[in-house]
Design a protein around this motif. Structure first.
Motif, short mmCIF file in Angstrom:
data_model
loop_
_atom_site.label_atom_id
_atom_site.label_comp_id
_atom_site.label_asym_id
_atom_site.label_seq_id
_atom_site.Cartn_x
_atom_site.Cartn_y
_atom_site.Cartn_z
N ASN A 1 0.81 -1.22 0.00
CA ASN A 1 0.00 0.00 0.00
C ASN A 1 0.84 1.27 0.00
OD1 ASN A 1 -2.78 -0.76 -0.19
ND2 ASN A 1 -2.47 -1.83 1.76
N SER A 2 2.15 1.11 -0.11
CA SER A 2 3.03 2.26 -0.32
C SER A 2 4.31 1.71 -0.96
CB SER A 2 3.32 2.96 1.00
OG SER A 2 3.86 4.24 0.75
N PRO A 3 4.77 2.34 -2.04
CA PRO A 3 5.80 1.73 -2.90
C PRO A 3 7.08 1.29 -2.20
CG PRO A 3 4.88 3.64 -3.97
CD PRO A 3 4.30 3.63 -2.60
N SER B 1 8.25 2.50 11.40
CA SER B 1 7.10 2.94 10.60
C SER B 1 7.41 4.22 9.82
CB SER B 1 5.85 3.14 11.47
OG SER B 1 4.76 3.57 10.69
N TRP B 2 8.69 4.41 9.48
CA TRP B 2 9.20 5.59 8.75
C TRP B 2 9.19 6.83 9.62
CZ3 TRP B 2 11.92 4.16 4.78
CH2 TRP B 2 11.60 2.95 4.15
N GLY B 3 9.33 6.63 10.94
CA GLY B 3 9.49 7.79 11.82
C GLY B 3 8.58 7.84 13.02
N GLY C 1 15.57 13.89 4.74
CA GLY C 1 15.59 12.47 5.12
C GLY C 1 15.26 11.61 3.91
N ASN C 2 14.70 12.23 2.88
CA ASN C 2 14.19 11.47 1.74
C ASN C 2 15.16 11.33 0.58
OD1 ASN C 2 11.35 10.66 2.44
ND2 ASN C 2 11.32 12.83 2.97
N MET C 3 16.41 11.69 0.85
CA MET C 3 17.49 11.32 -0.07
C MET C 3 18.58 10.63 0.76
SD MET C 3 19.15 15.05 -1.00
CE MET C 3 18.28 16.46 -0.36
N GLU D 1 8.20 19.50 8.34
CA GLU D 1 8.74 18.79 9.51
C GLU D 1 7.93 17.52 9.78
OE1 GLU D 1 11.08 20.11 12.33
OE2 GLU D 1 10.84 22.27 12.20
N VAL D 2 7.36 16.98 8.73
CA VAL D 2 6.64 15.71 8.89
C VAL D 2 7.57 14.67 9.49
CG1 VAL D 2 5.61 13.79 7.59
CG2 VAL D 2 4.92 16.14 7.09
N MET D 3 8.82 14.66 9.03
CA MET D 3 9.79 13.67 9.54
C MET D 3 10.55 14.22 10.75
SD MET D 3 12.95 11.91 7.47
CE MET D 3 11.97 11.02 6.27
N PHE E 1 18.00 5.81 -0.25
CA PHE E 1 17.50 7.18 -0.15
C PHE E 1 16.45 7.36 0.92
CE2 PHE E 1 20.18 7.79 -3.53
CZ PHE E 1 19.87 6.97 -4.61
N GLU E 2 16.68 6.71 2.04
CA GLU E 2 15.81 6.89 3.21
C GLU E 2 16.69 7.02 4.43
OE1 GLU E 2 11.91 6.36 1.34
OE2 GLU E 2 12.69 7.33 3.13
N ALA E 3 16.21 7.74 5.43
CA ALA E 3 16.91 7.80 6.71
C ALA E 3 16.44 6.66 7.59
CB ALA E 3 16.60 9.15 7.39
P1 KE4 Z 1 2.62 10.78 4.19
O1 KE4 Z 1 1.62 11.27 3.16
O2 KE4 Z 1 3.36 9.54 3.71
O3 KE4 Z 1 2.02 10.63 5.58
O4 KE4 Z 1 3.75 11.92 4.37
C1 KE4 Z 1 4.43 12.38 3.24
C2 KE4 Z 1 5.74 13.00 3.68
C3 KE4 Z 1 5.84 14.37 3.73
N1 KE4 Z 1 6.98 14.98 4.12
C4 KE4 Z 1 8.07 14.25 4.47
C5 KE4 Z 1 9.32 14.96 4.88
C6 KE4 Z 1 8.02 12.84 4.45
O5 KE4 Z 1 9.13 12.13 4.81
C7 KE4 Z 1 6.84 12.19 4.05
C8 KE4 Z 1 6.73 10.68 3.97
N2 KE4 Z 1 7.91 9.95 4.19
C9 KE4 Z 1 8.00 8.65 3.58
C10 KE4 Z 1 9.33 8.00 3.90
N3 KE4 Z 1 10.44 8.78 3.66
C11 KE4 Z 1 6.87 7.77 4.02
C12 KE4 Z 1 7.04 6.32 3.68
C13 KE4 Z 1 6.21 5.91 2.51
O6 KE4 Z 1 6.12 6.70 1.53
O7 KE4 Z 1 5.67 4.79 2.58
#
Ligand code: KE4
Length: 426
Positions: free
Chosen positions: A22-24, A60-62, A210-212, A240-242, A398-400
């Motif tokens: 459900n998420s790539p 869970s990615w953070g 964090g996404n690179m 600041e989602v992460m 490319f993930e933290a």
């Molecule tokens: P979501 O829509 O996945 O809840 O959040 C998007 C988002 C926005 N901003 C930042 C800085 C993020 O890191 C994210 C989502 N992060 C990814 C992992 N790096 C979520 C994991 C995934 O896509 O399954």
């Protein structure tokens, strides 16, 4: 990694879910093999479908900064559930959460809860465009801010992993109002503002990328964004989602002492439940419906169970938690550096607090172009070796990786030993 039960589940899942997920990024495409299907998790441990245990560095990615199934958080959600799952009406909990977020993030004068980080950034950009009446948004290569159309330009995270920085299905005219610049490059941003500043609505940035992989801001980068936005009447948005509540209770803006105009939050602030938020300057947020003309809505926004998880999580974010994460993070960073040196592998380790990445390329990694030069094959082999040794590391260069407060020194030392062994044998 032989986990027949996960493999069997994945084959079944692939028949009904794109890539079986459900998420790539969960599909392990960047590292090969089948993803581990998770049966349960507690503290710093995941249990796979075949019963194997893993030390978890994805969290869970953070969100899982406290560790998984934290008893107080679970009890709060269970208790909330007995009162009903969703009302589509305001609740006291949402007021308490909004007040808590404003206390933690002084730059936030007014806030709106949504259900995902994508919604938070998409809505913040709409608010910025509504407030300024301007079309252009600026992001940075390798920055990932969720999957809304205008942000899928030179995106990081899964998009970067898939080598498709611009997603199919995003009309050309949408990205015509998006600009993407190299991270940490203030002169490039100054040049863009000089040319198009009058049309720029907002600059959105991961204050620590964090996404690179983990890429810290260089001195003057975050300050430069806010300065240039202020001068041009544009909106500086910290995504600041992460990093929110990850790098400090008040996120990267507290850690670096730089104040944005709008902030997007998610992950930790939802305690692992579907809750995110955006907020900031009152003059901007008062333009959001029903107060103003910027429309944004959501059936499950401020959902009572998610709010319960959020409040139970946020009240446990004490200073000593960040001290512990710093101690554990430093221990892991030093150990990984030694492992690289011992295996004579060309790599570098970059860390900010409890976010960390081992890049398979010499450092420093300052931006996406640097990160993209990493040896992905080498990373994939190392990742498989970690998994074999019971360590669950993010399945992409490319993930933290994230540390949780549930980890102990012995978990860190076991991880270092596994990493060193996997480096030598992969
Ligand atoms: P979501 O829509 O996945 O809840 O959040 C998007 C988002 C926005 N901003 C930042 C800085 C993020 O890191 C994210 C989502 N992060 C990814 C992992 N790096 C979520 C994991 C995934 O896509 O399954």
């Amino acid at each position: 990694m032989s986990d027949p039960r996960s493999e069997q589940l994945h084959r079944r899942a692939e028949a009904v879910l794109p890539g079986g997920v459900n998420s790539p990024v969960r599909a392990f495409r960047a590292v090969g093999g089948h993803p581990v299907f998770i049966e349960s998790a507690r503290g710093a441990r995941l249990v796979g479908a075949d019963g194997r245990e893993y030390i978890d560095f994805v969290g869970s990615w953070g969100p899982a900064i406290l560790g998984h199934a934290e008893p107080t958080v679970v009890a709060a959600v269970q208790q909330a559930a007995t009162r009903g799952l969703s009302f589509g009406a305001p609740t006291e909990g949402e007021v308490l959460l909004a007040e808590k977020l404003i206390e933690l993030f002084p730059s936030i004068e007014m806030v709106r809860c949504v259900s995902s980080g994508t919604e938070a950034t998409m809505s913040a950009l709409r608010a910025a465009r509504g407030a300024t009446g301007r079309p252009l948004i600026v992001k940075f290569d390798g920055g990932y801010h969720g999957h809304s159309d205008c942000l899928l330009v030179q995106a990081g995270s899964g998009a970067a992993t898939f080598g498709t920085p611009d997603s199919a299905g995003v009309p050309e005219e949408i990205v015509r109002s998006s600009r993407s610049l190299p991270y940490n490059d203030v002169p490039a941003l100054e040049d863009l503002f000089a040319r198009e500043g009058a049309h720029i609505a907002a600059v959105i940035v991961e204050p620590v990328a964090g996404n690179m992989g983990c890429v810290p801001p260089e001195p003057g980068f975050l300050e430069g964004i806010v300065r240039l936005c202020d001068a041009a009447g544009a909106v500086a948005i910290f995504d600041e989602v992460m990093t929110g509540c990850r790098l400090a209770r008040g996120g990267a803006q507290e850690r670096y002492g730089v104040t944005p105009h709008l902030t997007c939050l998610g992950k930790i602030v939802g305690g692992g439940m579907p809750l995110a938020a955006y907020g900031g300057r009152r003059d901007i947020m008062e333009r959001v419906a029903p107060l103003g003309p910027v429309y944004q809505a959501g059936t499950l926004s401020g959902n009572p169970l998610a709010v319960a998880a959020a409040l139970a999580t946020l009240e446990q974010l004490r200073p000593e938690l960040y001290e512990r994460l710093e101690t554990l993070g430093a221990r892991l960073e030093a150990g990984l550096r030694e492992a690289l040196a011992g295996a004579r592998v060309d790599g570098c380790v970059q860390r900010v607090g409890s976010m960390i990445t081992l890049f398979f390329r010499p450092g420093p990694v300052r931006n996406w172009a640097d990160a993209a030069g990493s040896d992905r094959e080498r990373f994939a082999r190392w990742h498989a070796g970690l998994l074999e040794r019971g360590v669950y590391w993010p399945p992409s260069q490319f993930e933290a990786a994230f540390l949780s407060a549930a980890l102990g020194e012995e978990d860190i030392d076991r991880t270092i030993a596994a990493a060193a062994d996997a480096l030598r044998s992969s």
